[in-house]
Motif scaffolding. Structure first.
Motif, PDB file in Angstrom:
ATOM      1  N   SER A   1      51.234  63.591  19.849  1.00  0.00           N
ATOM      2  CA  SER A   1      52.673  63.371  19.996  1.00  0.00           C
ATOM      3  C   SER A   1      52.949  62.095  20.788  1.00  0.00           C
ATOM      4  CB  SER A   1      53.305  64.572  20.700  1.00  0.00           C
ATOM      5  OG  SER A   1      54.659  64.362  20.956  1.00  0.00           O
ATOM      6  N   PHE A   2      52.188  61.850  21.834  1.00  0.00           N
ATOM      7  CA  PHE A   2      52.378  60.664  22.664  1.00  0.00           C
ATOM      8  C   PHE A   2      52.049  59.390  21.884  1.00  0.00           C
ATOM      9  CE2 PHE A   2      50.881  57.542  25.794  1.00  0.00           C
ATOM     10  CZ  PHE A   2      52.037  57.428  26.563  1.00  0.00           C
ATOM     11  N   VAL A   3      50.922  59.379  21.183  1.00  0.00           N
ATOM     12  CA  VAL A   3      50.501  58.180  20.443  1.00  0.00           C
ATOM     13  C   VAL A   3      51.501  57.859  19.331  1.00  0.00           C
ATOM     14  CG1 VAL A   3      48.724  57.263  18.886  1.00  0.00           C
ATOM     15  CG2 VAL A   3      48.063  58.373  21.009  1.00  0.00           C
ATOM     16  N   ILE A   4      51.885  58.861  18.545  1.00  0.00           N
ATOM     17  CA  ILE A   4      52.838  58.632  17.455  1.00  0.00           C
ATOM     18  C   ILE A   4      54.181  58.190  18.013  1.00  0.00           C
ATOM     19  CG2 ILE A   4      54.132  59.740  15.585  1.00  0.00           C
ATOM     20  CD1 ILE A   4      51.205  59.077  14.940  1.00  0.00           C
ATOM     21  N   GLY A   5      54.625  58.816  19.100  1.00  0.00           N
ATOM     22  CA  GLY A   5      55.895  58.425  19.715  1.00  0.00           C
ATOM     23  C   GLY A   5      55.877  56.992  20.213  1.00  0.00           C
TER      24      GLY A   5
ATOM     25  N   GLY B   1      61.831  69.780  25.769  1.00  0.00           N
ATOM     26  CA  GLY B   1      61.111  68.505  25.659  1.00  0.00           C
ATOM     27  C   GLY B   1      60.837  68.132  24.213  1.00  0.00           C
ATOM     28  N   ALA B   2      60.375  69.091  23.400  1.00  0.00           N
ATOM     29  CA  ALA B   2      60.127  68.818  21.979  1.00  0.00           C
ATOM     30  C   ALA B   2      61.435  68.450  21.276  1.00  0.00           C
ATOM     31  CB  ALA B   2      59.480  70.027  21.308  1.00  0.00           C
ATOM     32  N   GLY B   3      62.533  69.117  21.625  1.00  0.00           N
ATOM     33  CA  GLY B   3      63.829  68.781  21.031  1.00  0.00           C
ATOM     34  C   GLY B   3      64.303  67.392  21.402  1.00  0.00           C
ATOM     35  N   VAL B   4      64.091  67.000  22.643  1.00  0.00           N
ATOM     36  CA  VAL B   4      64.496  65.656  23.097  1.00  0.00           C
ATOM     37  C   VAL B   4      63.646  64.591  22.403  1.00  0.00           C
ATOM     38  CG1 VAL B   4      64.592  64.129  25.107  1.00  0.00           C
ATOM     39  CG2 VAL B   4      65.437  66.465  25.292  1.00  0.00           C
TER      40      VAL B   4
ATOM     41  N   GLY C   1      57.725  65.370  12.703  1.00  0.00           N
ATOM     42  CA  GLY C   1      56.820  66.421  12.248  1.00  0.00           C
ATOM     43  C   GLY C   1      55.896  66.902  13.352  1.00  0.00           C
ATOM     44  N   ALA C   2      55.380  65.970  14.152  1.00  0.00           N
ATOM     45  CA  ALA C   2      54.516  66.345  15.274  1.00  0.00           C
ATOM     46  C   ALA C   2      55.283  67.181  16.295  1.00  0.00           C
ATOM     47  CB  ALA C   2      53.943  65.095  15.937  1.00  0.00           C
ATOM     48  N   SER C   3      56.546  66.847  16.538  1.00  0.00           N
ATOM     49  CA  SER C   3      57.357  67.626  17.476  1.00  0.00           C
ATOM     50  C   SER C   3      57.625  69.025  16.938  1.00  0.00           C
ATOM     51  CB  SER C   3      58.682  66.919  17.748  1.00  0.00           C
ATOM     52  OG  SER C   3      58.447  65.695  18.379  1.00  0.00           O
ATOM     53  N   ILE C   4      57.863  69.126  15.639  1.00  0.00           N
ATOM     54  CA  ILE C   4      58.085  70.440  15.030  1.00  0.00           C
ATOM     55  C   ILE C   4      56.811  71.275  15.098  1.00  0.00           C
ATOM     56  CG2 ILE C   4      58.528  71.614  12.830  1.00  0.00           C
ATOM     57  CD1 ILE C   4      60.527  69.333  12.225  1.00  0.00           C
ATOM     58  N   ILE C   5      55.666  70.657  14.794  1.00  0.00           N
ATOM     59  CA  ILE C   5      54.391  71.371  14.895  1.00  0.00           C
ATOM     60  C   ILE C   5      54.164  71.848  16.320  1.00  0.00           C
ATOM     61  CG2 ILE C   5      51.878  71.061  14.809  1.00  0.00           C
ATOM     62  CD1 ILE C   5      52.376  69.232  12.361  1.00  0.00           C
ATOM     63  N   CYS C   6      54.475  71.002  17.289  1.00  0.00           N
ATOM     64  CA  CYS C   6      54.318  71.372  18.701  1.00  0.00           C
ATOM     65  C   CYS C   6      55.216  72.555  19.047  1.00  0.00           C
ATOM     66  CB  CYS C   6      54.633  70.173  19.580  1.00  0.00           C
ATOM     67  SG  CYS C   6      54.419  70.473  21.338  1.00  0.00           S
ATOM     68  N   ALA C   7      56.481  72.511  18.602  1.00  0.00           N
ATOM     69  CA  ALA C   7      57.405  73.599  18.908  1.00  0.00           C
ATOM     70  C   ALA C   7      56.970  74.901  18.246  1.00  0.00           C
ATOM     71  CB  ALA C   7      58.820  73.220  18.452  1.00  0.00           C
TER      72      ALA C   7
ATOM     73  N   HIS D   1      42.589  77.764  24.627  1.00  0.00           N
ATOM     74  CA  HIS D   1      43.215  76.894  23.638  1.00  0.00           C
ATOM     75  C   HIS D   1      43.710  75.603  24.277  1.00  0.00           C
ATOM     76  CE1 HIS D   1      46.487  79.329  25.259  1.00  0.00           C
ATOM     77  NE2 HIS D   1      47.293  78.350  24.947  1.00  0.00           N
ATOM     78  N   ALA D   2      43.140  75.253  25.401  1.00  0.00           N
ATOM     79  CA  ALA D   2      43.562  74.046  26.120  1.00  0.00           C
ATOM     80  C   ALA D   2      43.264  72.782  25.315  1.00  0.00           C
ATOM     81  CB  ALA D   2      42.885  73.974  27.481  1.00  0.00           C
ATOM     82  N   ILE D   3      42.159  72.758  24.590  1.00  0.00           N
ATOM     83  CA  ILE D   3      41.818  71.563  23.810  1.00  0.00           C
ATOM     84  C   ILE D   3      42.880  71.309  22.747  1.00  0.00           C
ATOM     85  CG2 ILE D   3      40.155  70.602  22.169  1.00  0.00           C
ATOM     86  CD1 ILE D   3      37.962  71.999  23.812  1.00  0.00           C
ATOM     87  N   LEU D   4      43.356  72.371  22.099  1.00  0.00           N
ATOM     88  CA  LEU D   4      44.424  72.223  21.112  1.00  0.00           C
ATOM     89  C   LEU D   4      45.699  71.696  21.764  1.00  0.00           C
ATOM     90  CD1 LEU D   4      45.438  72.630  18.224  1.00  0.00           C
ATOM     91  CD2 LEU D   4      45.999  74.982  18.850  1.00  0.00           C
ATOM     92  N   GLU D   5      46.023  72.193  22.945  1.00  0.00           N
ATOM     93  CA  GLU D   5      47.200  71.724  23.680  1.00  0.00           C
ATOM     94  C   GLU D   5      47.095  70.232  23.981  1.00  0.00           C
ATOM     95  OE1 GLU D   5      49.856  73.597  24.889  1.00  0.00           O
ATOM     96  OE2 GLU D   5      49.113  75.464  24.027  1.00  0.00           O
ATOM     97  N   TYR D   6      45.954  69.818  24.488  1.00  0.00           N
ATOM     98  CA  TYR D   6      45.761  68.410  24.842  1.00  0.00           C
ATOM     99  C   TYR D   6      45.791  67.511  23.606  1.00  0.00           C
ATOM    100  CZ  TYR D   6      44.355  70.276  29.373  1.00  0.00           C
ATOM    101  OH  TYR D   6      44.327  70.937  30.568  1.00  0.00           O
ATOM    102  N   CYS D   7      45.207  67.986  22.506  1.00  0.00           N
ATOM    103  CA  CYS D   7      45.227  67.196  21.264  1.00  0.00           C
ATOM    104  C   CYS D   7      46.650  67.033  20.742  1.00  0.00           C
ATOM    105  CB  CYS D   7      44.336  67.846  20.208  1.00  0.00           C
ATOM    106  SG  CYS D   7      42.577  67.670  20.553  1.00  0.00           S
ATOM    107  N   LEU D   8      47.456  68.097  20.782  1.00  0.00           N
ATOM    108  CA  LEU D   8      48.845  68.003  20.336  1.00  0.00           C
ATOM    109  C   LEU D   8      49.652  67.068  21.232  1.00  0.00           C
ATOM    110  CD1 LEU D   8      49.665  71.673  19.277  1.00  0.00           C
ATOM    111  CD2 LEU D   8      49.617  69.658  17.802  1.00  0.00           C
TER     112      LEU D   8
END
Length: 132
Positions: A56-60, A108-111, A16-22, A45-52
């Motif tokens: 994604s990293f923590v959940i992964g 990257g999101a697909g992988v 879900g996080a990868s889909i949200i990112c994509a 919107h850099a803060i949103l980018e860093y949060c996503l």
């Protein structure tokens, strides 16, 4: 705390996080292009980018690490996650052309999604534990 991880399917959350990112990466440029036409301006919107990226990293790490240690001991999902996250970072920080940036981020999101799918499948087919 460990009980929460047993009940929660972290791979599904990671997918879900990868889909949200994509979706974010695909739609946000269109939204930013349309906002000046609507009389609104949002340039940062850099803060949103860093949060996503952090989410994604923590959940992964949680999903794939727990899957590796508790279930299957196979490196393929972990290696795919590392490769996918490296592509995300390259797209966000080192791509010079916009086309390369979006291509690296989408691939990257697909992988990363593939890593979660494989991890989930291997968790349910492991021979060490009995799954229902």
């Amino acid at each position: 705390m460990e009980n929460i991880f047993k009940r929660m399917n972290l791979d599904t959350l990671g997918i879900g996080a990868s889909i949200i990112c994509a979706v974010h990466c695909a739609l946000l440029p269109l939204l930013f292009a349309a906002l000046p036409l609507l009389g609104m301006e949002i340039t940062e919107h850099a803060i949103l980018e860093y949060c996503l990226l952090l989410f994604s990293f923590v959940i992964g790490c949680l999903a794939l690490g727990l899957g590796y240690w508790r279930h299957h001991r196979r490196l393929m999902p972990l290696l795919l996650f590392i490769a996918g996250f490296a592509l995300l970072l390259m797209g966000h920080f080192w791509a010079e052309a916009v086309v390369l940036e979006y291509a690296a981020i989408c691939v990257g999101a697909g992988v990363i999604m593939a890593a979660h799918f494989i991890n989930q499948r291997q968790r349910h087919s492991c021979k060490v534990h009995k799954h229902h």
